[in-house]
Design a protein around this motif. Structure first.
Motif, mmCIF file in Angstrom:
data_model
loop_
_atom_site.group_PDB
_atom_site.id
_atom_site.type_symbol
_atom_site.label_atom_id
_atom_site.label_comp_id
_atom_site.label_asym_id
_atom_site.label_seq_id
_atom_site.Cartn_x
_atom_site.Cartn_y
_atom_site.Cartn_z
ATOM 1 N N THR A 295 6.273 -0.542 -14.284
ATOM 2 C CA THR A 295 6.149 -1.152 -12.963
ATOM 3 C C THR A 295 6.621 -2.589 -13.011
ATOM 4 O O THR A 295 6.493 -3.267 -14.028
ATOM 5 C CB THR A 295 4.696 -1.082 -12.443
ATOM 6 N N THR B 106 3.826 1.043 -8.558
ATOM 7 C CA THR B 106 3.724 2.274 -9.341
ATOM 8 C C THR B 106 2.361 2.386 -10.008
ATOM 9 O O THR B 106 1.765 3.468 -10.060
ATOM 10 C CB THR B 106 4.839 2.329 -10.402
ATOM 11 N N GLN C 79 9.939 5.284 -11.077
ATOM 12 C CA GLN C 79 10.635 4.886 -9.861
ATOM 13 C C GLN C 79 12.140 5.070 -10.043
ATOM 14 O O GLN C 79 12.644 4.945 -11.161
ATOM 15 C CB GLN C 79 10.347 3.427 -9.475
ATOM 16 N N CYS D 287 6.263 9.613 -8.471
ATOM 17 C CA CYS D 287 7.086 8.427 -8.232
ATOM 18 C C CYS D 287 6.754 7.784 -6.892
ATOM 19 O O CYS D 287 6.233 8.417 -5.974
ATOM 20 C CB CYS D 287 8.578 8.772 -8.299
ATOM 21 N N CYS E 104 9.000 5.424 -4.173
ATOM 22 C CA CYS E 104 10.398 5.049 -3.972
ATOM 23 C C CYS E 104 10.648 4.674 -2.513
ATOM 24 O O CYS E 104 9.771 4.818 -1.662
ATOM 25 C CB CYS E 104 11.316 6.192 -4.376
ATOM 26 N N TRP F 233 14.895 10.323 -4.046
ATOM 27 C CA TRP F 233 14.385 10.555 -5.388
ATOM 28 C C TRP F 233 14.956 11.815 -6.034
ATOM 29 O O TRP F 233 14.765 12.052 -7.222
ATOM 30 C CB TRP F 233 12.856 10.693 -5.358
#
Length: 305
Positions: free
Chosen positions: A11, A16, A87, A119, A121, A125
């Motif tokens: 992160t 995250t 991510q 994840c 985002c 993704w």
């Protein structure tokens, strides 16, 4: 007997880790013993990011080229479950995540081990998760679940707000007009619902049926328009990277051109392309589209679909 879980994450902004902590609440409440492994790299990826520094990650992230990791260790040689909180960068897994997935010791650790990916985002993704699937397959891990939390605002708005967040480090409203960037607080909090589902399967010792249940809970939502854009953009990104590899001395200039191309393609060209697709292609490809969407919502990996 308590289950042993390894929570792996990288992160920069902290988002995250917030998602991971929310997800883990039901597991911890049920007595799971959780070890944390924060992925750290020798090369520091700053946050906030300047735009040139961010775009400089494009070639290595698209080509899934690992960078050196800082030494890491965990307390066990085997876990009942591994959670990978990650991510996407540039339609690929972030460089720290792709690096840990290619680390020999980590690959040995996760071999034959059930693993769930989660994840946070902007909104795209799919391409990145396909690369994760391939890396996990090569490591011998058992991908049993996938969860994707995303910014629910329209594509054009989130494109503006994500760069505001990256550039300033502030998850606030740009100019007091645009929506807040990133995954919404309520969606982060709701990750605990998916954690409860995963925990139920963890306690049962059987993972069959986990991903279909997560899909029913909308832990993963495949949107056709974003899927379509990603499939096209992923190929184009590779072509840009190929140009950079061919002319490394012009890397910075090419990345500047790529930056402007990306803005035009996303903000101007993609709505036109989607409109043409809506009229001329989509009505005649419903079975193929449904098959693709079902595949991306799942955990299976195939070279071609």
């Amino acid at each position: 007997m308590s289950k042993h879980v390894l929570a792996v994450y990288f992160t920069q902004s902290g988002q995250t880790k917030q998602i991971l902590d929310s997800f883990l609440k039901p597991l911890l409440a049920d007595g799971a013993l959780v070890d944390f492994l924060q992925v750290q790299t020798q090369h520091q990826f700053p946050f906030p990011w300047s735009i040139p520094v961010f775009f400089d990650t494009v070639p290595e992230s698209v080509d899934v080229i690992p960078t050196a990791l800082k030494p890491w260790s965990v307390s066990r040689e085997q876990y009942d479950l591994v959670i990978l909180a990650w991510q996407p960068w540039n339609l690929s897994p972030s460089i720290p995540i792709s690096s840990i997935l290619q680390d020999a010791a980590f690959k040995a650790l996760i071999k034959n081990t059930p693993l769930v990916t989660i994840c946070g985002c902007r909104n795209m993704w799919i391409n990145a998760q396909e690369k994760n699937k391939k890396l996990l397959r090569e490591a011998g891990a058992q991908l049993v679940g996938n969860i994707a939390l995303f910014d629910r605002h329209p594509n054009h708005l989130s494109y503006v707000t994500i760069f505001h967040w990256l550039g300033t480090g502030r998850k606030d409203r740009k100019w007091g007009i645009f929506p807040r960037p990133g995954v919404a607080r309520k969606d982060i909090a709701n990750a605990s619902v998916f954690g409860a589902t995963v925990n139920r399967f963890l306690q049962s010792g059987s993972w069959e049926g986990l991903q279909p249940e997560l899909v029913k809970q909308k832990a993963v939502e495949v949107k056709y328009s974003l899927m379509y854009i990603e499939r096209k953009a992923g190929k184009i990104f590779k072509k840009w990277v190929a140009i950079i590899r061919k002319h490394p001395q012009n890397r910075k200039k090419i990345l500047v051109a790529y930056k402007y191309y990306l803005a035009v393609a996303l903000l101007i060209a993609s709505p036109i392309i989607l409109l043409v697709d809506l009229i001329l292609v989509r009505p005649f490809s419903q079975k193929k589209i449904r098959r693709q969407m079902d595949y991306y919502a799942g955990v299976e990996w195939r070279e071609k679909i």
